[in-house]
Design a protein around this motif. Structure first.
Motif, short mmCIF file in Angstrom:
data_model
loop_
_atom_site.label_atom_id
_atom_site.label_comp_id
_atom_site.label_asym_id
_atom_site.label_seq_id
_atom_site.Cartn_x
_atom_site.Cartn_y
_atom_site.Cartn_z
N GLN A 232 11.08 0.27 -25.20
CA GLN A 232 11.51 1.65 -25.44
C GLN A 232 12.64 1.68 -26.47
O GLN A 232 13.52 0.82 -26.45
CB GLN A 232 12.00 2.26 -24.13
CG GLN A 232 12.37 3.73 -24.22
CD GLN A 232 12.79 4.29 -22.87
OE1 GLN A 232 13.21 3.55 -21.99
NE2 GLN A 232 12.67 5.59 -22.70
N GLN B 192 7.90 6.16 -15.38
CA GLN B 192 8.79 7.32 -15.49
C GLN B 192 9.36 7.72 -14.14
O GLN B 192 10.40 8.37 -14.07
CB GLN B 192 8.02 8.52 -16.07
CG GLN B 192 7.55 8.36 -17.50
CD GLN B 192 6.72 9.56 -17.93
OE1 GLN B 192 6.30 10.39 -17.12
NE2 GLN B 192 6.46 9.66 -19.23
N LEU C 286 15.46 2.29 -13.17
CA LEU C 286 15.15 2.83 -14.50
C LEU C 286 14.37 1.76 -15.25
O LEU C 286 14.86 0.66 -15.46
CB LEU C 286 16.43 3.19 -15.24
CG LEU C 286 16.29 3.90 -16.59
CD1 LEU C 286 15.53 5.21 -16.43
CD2 LEU C 286 17.67 4.16 -17.20
N SER D 141 13.73 -3.69 -16.03
CA SER D 141 13.92 -2.80 -14.88
C SER D 141 15.38 -2.88 -14.47
O SER D 141 15.89 -3.99 -14.23
CB SER D 141 13.01 -3.21 -13.71
OG SER D 141 11.65 -3.09 -14.07
N GLU E 248 18.32 8.79 -21.28
CA GLU E 248 17.90 8.84 -19.87
C GLU E 248 18.98 8.27 -18.97
O GLU E 248 19.29 8.84 -17.91
CB GLU E 248 16.58 8.07 -19.70
CG GLU E 248 15.96 8.19 -18.33
CD GLU E 248 15.45 9.59 -18.01
OE1 GLU E 248 15.18 9.86 -16.83
OE2 GLU E 248 15.35 10.43 -18.94
N LEU E 249 19.57 7.16 -19.37
CA LEU E 249 20.64 6.56 -18.57
C LEU E 249 21.81 7.51 -18.41
O LEU E 249 22.45 7.55 -17.35
CB LEU E 249 21.11 5.26 -19.24
CG LEU E 249 22.24 4.50 -18.54
CD1 LEU E 249 21.80 4.02 -17.16
CD2 LEU E 249 22.70 3.32 -19.40
N THR F 180 13.56 -3.60 -22.99
CA THR F 180 12.53 -3.80 -21.97
C THR F 180 13.21 -4.33 -20.71
O THR F 180 14.06 -5.21 -20.78
CB THR F 180 11.47 -4.80 -22.44
OG1 THR F 180 10.78 -4.26 -23.57
CG2 THR F 180 10.46 -5.09 -21.34
N ALA G 252 12.08 0.39 -18.52
CA ALA G 252 11.84 0.53 -19.96
C ALA G 252 10.87 -0.54 -20.42
O ALA G 252 10.98 -1.70 -20.01
CB ALA G 252 13.15 0.41 -20.74
N ARG H 193 15.16 -1.96 -29.48
CA ARG H 193 14.19 -1.85 -28.41
C ARG H 193 14.71 -2.52 -27.14
O ARG H 193 15.39 -3.53 -27.18
CB ARG H 193 12.87 -2.50 -28.82
CG ARG H 193 12.18 -1.82 -29.99
CD ARG H 193 11.46 -0.56 -29.53
NE ARG H 193 10.99 0.25 -30.64
CZ ARG H 193 10.11 1.24 -30.51
NH1 ARG H 193 9.63 1.53 -29.32
NH2 ARG H 193 9.74 1.94 -31.55
N LEU I 135 16.10 2.24 -27.89
CA LEU I 135 17.35 2.24 -27.14
C LEU I 135 17.95 3.64 -27.03
O LEU I 135 18.51 4.00 -25.99
CB LEU I 135 18.35 1.28 -27.78
CG LEU I 135 19.71 1.16 -27.09
CD1 LEU I 135 19.55 0.66 -25.66
CD2 LEU I 135 20.64 0.26 -27.87
N ASP J 105 16.41 6.51 -26.74
CA ASP J 105 15.74 7.23 -25.66
C ASP J 105 16.19 6.70 -24.30
O ASP J 105 16.39 7.47 -23.35
CB ASP J 105 14.22 7.08 -25.80
CG ASP J 105 13.67 7.80 -27.01
OD1 ASP J 105 14.40 8.64 -27.58
OD2 ASP J 105 12.52 7.52 -27.40
N PHE J 106 16.33 5.38 -24.21
CA PHE J 106 16.77 4.77 -22.96
C PHE J 106 18.18 5.24 -22.59
O PHE J 106 18.46 5.59 -21.43
CB PHE J 106 16.75 3.24 -23.08
CG PHE J 106 17.21 2.53 -21.84
CD1 PHE J 106 16.36 2.31 -20.78
CD2 PHE J 106 18.53 2.08 -21.73
CE1 PHE J 106 16.79 1.66 -19.63
CE2 PHE J 106 18.97 1.42 -20.60
CZ PHE J 106 18.09 1.21 -19.55
#
Length: 314
Positions: free
Chosen positions: A245, A232, A240, A276, A253-254, A274, A242, A272, A247, A249-250
Motif C-alpha cells: 500500500q 479493510q 491494520l 499487519s 488510515e493510521l 506491507t 497493508a 510502499r 505509505l 494512504d496507510f
C-alpha cells in the motif's frame, strides 16, 4: 432550526480545528507550508480556516486582569472555579467552534468509542455489534433501527427479523447477515461479509448486496457494486493490514486511530508498506515503519508527530 452539517463539513471542521490548535501552540515553517497547501486544496478548507481565524479574534480580548484579580482572593472554592474557567477559556476558540460544527447527535449518541478504541456489544436479540475508532451510534431497538451518526460499525444479525441501519446516505436492512458500514466524507461504504442485505439509497432504486460485495452510497445514489478486500475490515480484530500500500494512504488510515496530529513529508507518500499492525499501540507502528522504511519519526509530544524522509548515510 439549524441544519446539521454534512459528514464532509464535519471532517473539514475537525481538520481546521486541528490546524488552529497546532498554529496556536507554535507551528514552524514546515507547519505553515503544510497548512497553506491544505487551504489551497479546497475552497471549503479556506472558508473553514477563515472562520477559525475570525473565532480566534473574537476570543482574543478576554482580559487577563479579571483572572488575576479573582485569583488574588483567599477563598479556595472561588480560586478553583476560576482556574477551571480560565482553562476552558484557553480552549474555547477550538473547542467551542468545533462543538458548533459537530451535530449534537454525536455527543448525545447512545454508544461511543474514543479515538483508537474498538468496542463490542451483544444486543437483546442476540445480534453482535462492534464500533470502530471515533464512532457514535444511536439505538432504537423497539423500532429495530440503529442510526450510525459517525465512524464505522460492524453488525452480525443471526435471526430472521431485520435490523435497519440508518446512515446519512441511505438505509441498510440486515437479517441473517454480517455487514460493515463506514461513513466517509462524501459517502457511506457498505461491505457484506456474509448473507445479503437490502439497500435503499437516498436516490435511485433499492438494491441487494451479496456476500463479498461492496458499494458506496452517495448523496446522488449508489455507486457501482464491486468486490472488497477483507483486509479493510481487520480493525474488527484490532489489526491494520497493508499489502504493498502507498505509505500516504496507510498513514491517513493510521491517523484515524491516533489522537492529535500525525503529519509527514510529501516525499514519503509513494513509499510502499506491507504488513499487519496491531492497533493497540500506534507508537509501535510508527517505530516499525521507521525500522523498515527510510523515514524518521520526530515526536514533539505524544499528540504531535511528524515523519520526515531519512537522508541516506554512507
Amino acid at each position: 432550526m439549524r441544519q446539521a452539517p454534512s459528514p464532509e463539513a464535519r471532517e473539514v471542521a475537525r481538520a481546521a480545528a486541528r490546524w488552529l490548535a497546532m498554529m496556536e501552540s507554535g507551528g514552524d515553517d514546515f507547519d505553515c507550508a503544510a497548512l497553506q497547501r491544505w487551504r489551497d486544496s479546497s475552497a471549503h478548507h479556506e472558508a473553514a480556516w477563515q472562520k477559525a481565524q475570525r473565532l480566534r479574534q473574537r476570543f482574543a480580548g478576554v482580559p487577563t486582569s479579571l483572572g488575576m484579580a479573582t485569583l488574588d482572593r483567599p477563598a479556595l472554592p472561588r480560586r478553583a472555579v476560576l482556574k477551571r474557567a480560565l482553562g476552558v477559556a484557553a480552549l474555547v476558540p477550538t473547542a467551542w467552534w468545533l462543538g458548533r460544527e459537530l451535530p449534537l447527535e454525536v455527543w448525545r449518541a447512545d454508544l461511543h468509542t474514543a479515538t483508537g478504541e474498538q468496542r463490542r456489544w451483544s444486543l437483546a436479540d442476540g445480534s453482535a455489534l462492534q464500533l470502530n475508532t471515533d464512532s457514535a451510534l444511536d439505538l432504537d431497538l423497539k423500532a429495530r433501527r440503529l442510526v450510525l451518526v459517525q465512524g464505522e460499525m460492524a453488525l452480525n444479525v443471526q435471526g430472521p427479523a431485520p435490523l435497519a441501519i440508518q446512515a446519512p446516505f441511505g438505509l441498510i436492512s440486515v437479517s441473517r447477515s454480517e455487514v460493515c458500514v463506514r461513513l466517509n466524507e462524501r459517502s457511506c461504504r457498505v461491505s457484506v461479509l456474509s448473507g445479503s442485505v437490502q439497500l435503499q439509497p437516498l436516490r435511485g432504486p433499492m438494491l441487494t448486496l451479496k456476500e463479498g460485495e461492496q458499494v458506496n452510497l452517495l448523496a446522488s445514489g449508489a455507486g457501482p457494486v464491486g468486490a472488497f478486500d477483507v483486509a479493510q475490515l481487520g480493525w474488527r480484530d484490532g489489526v491494520l493490514v497493508a499489502q504493498n500500500q502507498p505509505l500516504g494512504d496507510f498513514l491517513r488510515e493510521l491517523g484515524r486511530y491516533r489522537p492529535g496530529l500525525l503529519r509527514w513529508d510529501p516525499a514519503l507518500e509513494s513509499l510502499r508498506v506491507t504488513g499487519s499492525f496491531r492497533l493497540e499501540n500506534t507508537d509501535r507502528i510508527l517505530a516499525l515503519l521507521s525500522a523498515s522504511l527510510p523515514l524518521h519519526v520526530q515526536t514533539r509530544t505524544r499528540y504531535w508527530v511528524t515523519l520526515t524522509l531519512r537522508k541516506n548515510t554512507v
